[in-house]
Scaffold this active site. Structure first.
Site, mmCIF file in Angstrom:
data_model
loop_
_atom_site.group_PDB
_atom_site.id
_atom_site.type_symbol
_atom_site.label_atom_id
_atom_site.label_comp_id
_atom_site.label_asym_id
_atom_site.label_seq_id
_atom_site.Cartn_x
_atom_site.Cartn_y
_atom_site.Cartn_z
ATOM 1 N N GLU A 82 3.987 -13.677 -11.106
ATOM 2 C CA GLU A 82 3.348 -12.866 -12.151
ATOM 3 C C GLU A 82 2.278 -13.658 -12.885
ATOM 4 O OE1 GLU A 82 2.639 -9.736 -15.003
ATOM 5 O OE2 GLU A 82 3.198 -9.907 -12.887
ATOM 6 N N HIS A 85 -0.778 -14.577 -10.728
ATOM 7 C CA HIS A 85 -1.614 -13.385 -10.595
ATOM 8 C C HIS A 85 -2.462 -13.170 -11.850
ATOM 9 C CE1 HIS A 85 -2.970 -9.378 -9.723
ATOM 10 N NE2 HIS A 85 -2.273 -8.847 -10.710
ATOM 11 N N HIS A 146 -3.583 0.681 -11.713
ATOM 12 C CA HIS A 146 -3.905 -0.747 -11.683
ATOM 13 C C HIS A 146 -4.219 -1.205 -10.256
ATOM 14 C CE1 HIS A 146 -4.125 -4.785 -13.079
ATOM 15 N NE2 HIS A 146 -3.023 -5.202 -12.500
ATOM 16 N N HIS A 259 2.166 9.980 2.860
ATOM 17 C CA HIS A 259 1.364 8.808 3.227
ATOM 18 C C HIS A 259 1.189 8.723 4.743
ATOM 19 C CE1 HIS A 259 -0.572 5.013 2.771
ATOM 20 N NE2 HIS A 259 0.398 4.299 3.308
ATOM 21 N N HIS A 319 -0.974 -5.434 5.082
ATOM 22 C CA HIS A 319 -1.303 -4.011 5.174
ATOM 23 C C HIS A 319 -2.217 -3.598 4.014
ATOM 24 C CE1 HIS A 319 -0.893 0.105 6.405
ATOM 25 N NE2 HIS A 319 -0.236 0.469 5.315
#
Length: 349
Positions: A82, A85, A146, A259, A319
């Site tokens: 976290e 990032h 986000h 999806h 991905h």
């Protein structure tokens, strides 16, 4: 056709912008890793982590942090993703400030200024969404926004890179009408990819990745029980904590299944777009079509591998990153098509 122009023909700030674009890719990858490692709430406060610039490491600091947040104990395998990032995202903001300053000081004609300013404003907004992701406890709407903001940031930086690269397709006049006919198709291709990315973001935000653990069926059925009303209810209230998701299985299946259907539509449409590009009989357009199809094939392979290999985190991160690359191919296509220059001499490049 070479993707980048010769150094003497590029505009000021090209290398800095290209570097910022690469940093944005790393930030996106780290953000995806943080989410998939369930580390989105690894630090319950913002912008600090249990009151620390990095994270509490000493025993006494960990004890104080646990006392301050009794419901969210320190887990070091979640705090470091976290905070790394967050710091990488902050560095991206500094890159953007430098790009804007460089653009304002440049005296080159047609130097881009509005776009760098917009990118800086957008990154500030993206930082706010990063804060809300934590303070609103992984509310799916904010998490998805986000994630989309991360893809948008990369796209804007790549668009600026293309502009500073200062390269345009040179096409013979006879192909001008054909190229213009591709413009709306290219825009639709971008929208299709964006919609599929949004579906992917909604899937991961609601922990619907594993709702269909088999392929090509879903839970052993071609049409399993699904609840689209709940699965795509974007008016859900802000809950106490969305870690792990709150939707029932039928709702998550509906999201995952959508999806998959979106992937089929994306593959079909981009294949159609590539066929149109190929029929232009321009070497550069053929090369672009080949690149799009290659990236698309890799992305489909990664998507299927996610399911077949039970969602390994490295495949899931790849991905997402290849999804960003697919988006950039659409940005590149639109840019080259809309900025192509007619060469009355008929030279094909």
């Amino acid at each position: 056709m070479a993707l980048f122009n010769t150094p003497e023909k590029r505009k000021a700030g090209f290398r800095l912008t290209l570097t910022a674009c690469l940093v944005a890719v790393i930030v996106l990858g780290m953000g995806v890793f943080t989410r998939l490692a369930d580390a989105g709430l690894g630090c319950p406060d913002w912008p600090m982590c249990y009151g620390h610039v990095l994270w509490p490491s000493a025993d006494q600091d960990v004890q104080r942090a646990n006392e301050a947040y009794p419901d969210m104990q320190v887990e070091h395998d979640k705090t470091w993703p976290e905070m790394i990032h967050r710091h990488l995202a902050a560095s991206l903001g500094l890159f953007t400030i430098a790009i804007l300053a460089f653009s304002l000081r440049s005296r080159e004609p047609d130097q881009a200024v509005k776009l760098p300013a917009f990118i800086l404003a957008f990154i500030i907004l993206q930082g706010m969404f990063g804060m809300w992701t934590v303070t609103l406890k992984l509310w799916p709407q904010v998490v998805t926004a986000h994630l989309l903001g991360g893809f948008t940031t990369i796209s804007l930086l790549w668009l600026l890179t293309l502009r500073l690269n200062n390269m345009r397709w040179q096409i013979p006049a006879i192909d001008e009408v054909k190229l213009k006919s591709i413009r709306p198709l290219a825009v639709i291709g971008l929208l299709v990819v964006l919609m599929q990315i949004a579906l992917g973001g909604w899937t991961t935000s609601n922990y619907a990745d594993i709702a269909c653990p088999d392929f090509p069926t879903c839970q052993g059925e071609w049409l399993p029980p699904m609840n689209f009303g709940e699965g795509f209810n974007i008016t859900q209230h802000i809950g106490p904590n969305y870690l792990g998701g709150t939707m029932d299985n039928a709702a998550r299946v509906a999201i995952h299944f959508s999806h998959r259907l979106g992937a089929i539509v994306t593959v079909a449409y981009l294949a159609f777009l590539c066929l149109k590009l190929y029929r232009l009989k321009l070497p550069a357009a053929k090369t672009l079509a080949h690149v799009i199809l290659t990236v698309l094939a890799v992305q489909v392979t990664l998507g299927i591998s996610n399911i077949v290999f039970q969602f390994p985190i490295n495949v899931a991160v790849a991905h997402n990153l290849v999804g960003a690359l697919l988006l950039l191919t659409q940005i590149t296509t639109i840019y080259l098509i809309f900025t192509a220059a007619v060469n009355r001499g008929g030279i094909r490049v």
